[in-house]
Enzyme design. Sequence first.
Site, PDB file in Angstrom:
ATOM      1  CD  GLU A   1     -27.449  39.255  21.174  1.00  0.00           C
ATOM      2  OE1 GLU A   1     -26.406  39.936  21.328  1.00  0.00           O
ATOM      3  OE2 GLU A   1     -28.271  39.464  20.298  1.00  0.00           O
TER       4      GLU A   1
ATOM      5  CD  GLU B   1     -24.296  45.411  20.625  1.00  0.00           C
ATOM      6  OE1 GLU B   1     -24.777  44.801  21.608  1.00  0.00           O
ATOM      7  OE2 GLU B   1     -24.877  45.492  19.531  1.00  0.00           O
TER       8      GLU B   1
END
Length: 685
Positions: free
Chosen positions: A144, A153
């Site tokens: 995730e 990210e």
Amino acid sequence: MKAFCGRSLPSPGASDRVEESEEYDYHQEIARSCYADMLHDHDRNKKYYEGIRAAVARVKARGERVVVLDIGTGTGLLSMMAVTAGADFCYAVEVFKPTAEAARCIVEKNGFSEQIKIINKHSTDVTVGPDGDMQTKANVVITELFDTELIGEGALPSYEHAHQNLLQEPCEAVPHRATVYAQLVESELLWSWAQLQPVEVEGAHLVPPPAVARCAGAHSVCDIQLSQVSPQSFAPLGPLCTMFSVDFSKPVSSALQSHTSRFVARRGGRAQVVLSWWDLDMEPSGGVVCTMAPSWTYPEAQMAPWRDHWMQSVYFLPAESRVTEGEELSLTVRHDDYSLWYGLQRPSQQASQTGAPPPRPCCTCRAHLVWTRPRFGELNDRRRTESYVSALRGVLREDSVCLGVSDGSLLPVFAHMMGAKKVYALETSRMSKQVVEQVLEANQMEGGVELLEVQVEQLSSSDLGGEQLSVLMGEPYFSSSLLPWHSLFFWYCRTSLVGLLRPDATILPRAATLHMVAVEFQDLWRIRAPCGTCEGFNVSPMDEMVQRSLDFRESREAEPHPLWEYPCHALTRSAEVMTFDFTQLIPQQPISSQGSLPFIRKGRCHGIALWMEYHLTADITVSAGLMGPVSEQGVCRWSRHRKQGVYFLRSPWESSGDGRAAVTYSFTFEPALGDIKMDFSVDSL
């Protein structure tokens, strides 16, 4: 030991960095994390669980031992799902030490310590081998690592490294695939966040500098709750396009890539903005999909799951262009390892140099570095501008000597256009000063406003040509402000400048007021609510860690949120709770205010919404919060230009709406600190 932390306290001459205990940043990062939001996202959790069960089953069907690599494990939730689904062992990697420690506690509390190993490292530092972090490579990877832009990210480099060093080939991946979608639209509202529009002042037109109009803008994505942007606020010019997909079960590249989708324009208009979101296919067949699509794409808006950790993206094209219905167009997206950007092309451009993939946007005009997107929207708000022009109309005289105190403000330019004798503006930022200079030059007003690059406490009579000021004006707006009342910096400036003001000088705004209303949030409450049990797993150690950090300070402070993105229902009337009289000097002693607001509507009170209103004159007020009265049903309409303050109650309060309970409040403005201390409680009447 002490640490120096950036905080925005409105005190002229003071450093913008204040000394805090070394634990401050640690607790703030934990307190403001979004773990609760993710744990409350049942749609996400359920679909991850389905994908994990399917992946484990596929590996077992091949007769293999199931070894899982969970990158960015957070609470350890996905690893526990994998073991429950039948995985033999999980390596759970988490780089943030406090979270890794919480994950260890959670794994132990749920009885999985023998099957899950927490590795407190970045995944690119993990080693494999007899003496390594992992004894063997994994054949299932769970991650995730995504943000609103999907790859922001570092998902691509993490997957790339994992496939090269930590995973068997072939392997199973959960999610299996991600797909990015985009739609070309025309939107006056959204475009106003990217480009300065012409302004009419007393019949004259203030035009934006050519350099700003030509500029591609800031590179960073504009991530918002697109569900709160009404479909009436934009016009789709083409279909929703599938831009590209990434199969995470195969080797992934983080190299620069380009993808193009060709389509025919469905209507004519100005191509300005690209709306984008993505889906996750949790297993290869595409039968389990977790989508980030906004609510207005659903048959019924309430069917859409709410999440704040993954929102939607708005990308602004380098320049707007006219398209005609039926025209063939090509929408191109490029991405590196962390970001995406878009460009629009015609078939005639494909074979020429102009048909090259769009370059990465880069602000060349400085305006997009000085003005945030909400600030662009604020400067382009015609109704707001008219309020300031009307206020200036009532106070300016032919002999007016004016000083503007706000960051990157057009107010001094307006004053010059309206005939003030002399106008000065304080611009402590060199870049901000250069942007205002461009505006003056583009409108043949060079020298019309004298921009002073000096701190307010250093300003002297000689800087003003020996004249005293008859008008001190501000919006007020300061780029360093985090919370609504940080704009009280203007009051400090006014006090510092007392020796340069005429005795009868006009202060605009003449006052500011702090307002509050107790609210029930439709969804925002999830970011602070403890989870307890998530999909059958006890995650209370994470709740406890977050609460300890909140108790360090954050639970006694408000936090900034753009409430137009987060619908709420007013349970009390809105009320003015503090007044700051800018016509007077800042007092030496604290200003306090206490009172209570009865609950008049039924609902669950999650917290208090706070905002400032600026009283330009006796009859002209500009609100940075509510944009009109609360409706009879309690519906609130908030300004899109400024963030409001939100004070979350430690526990929600069930209101019956019969007036038998009230929110009791206490506010204290500390002049020495430039901040407002506040406390709230709910009491029966």
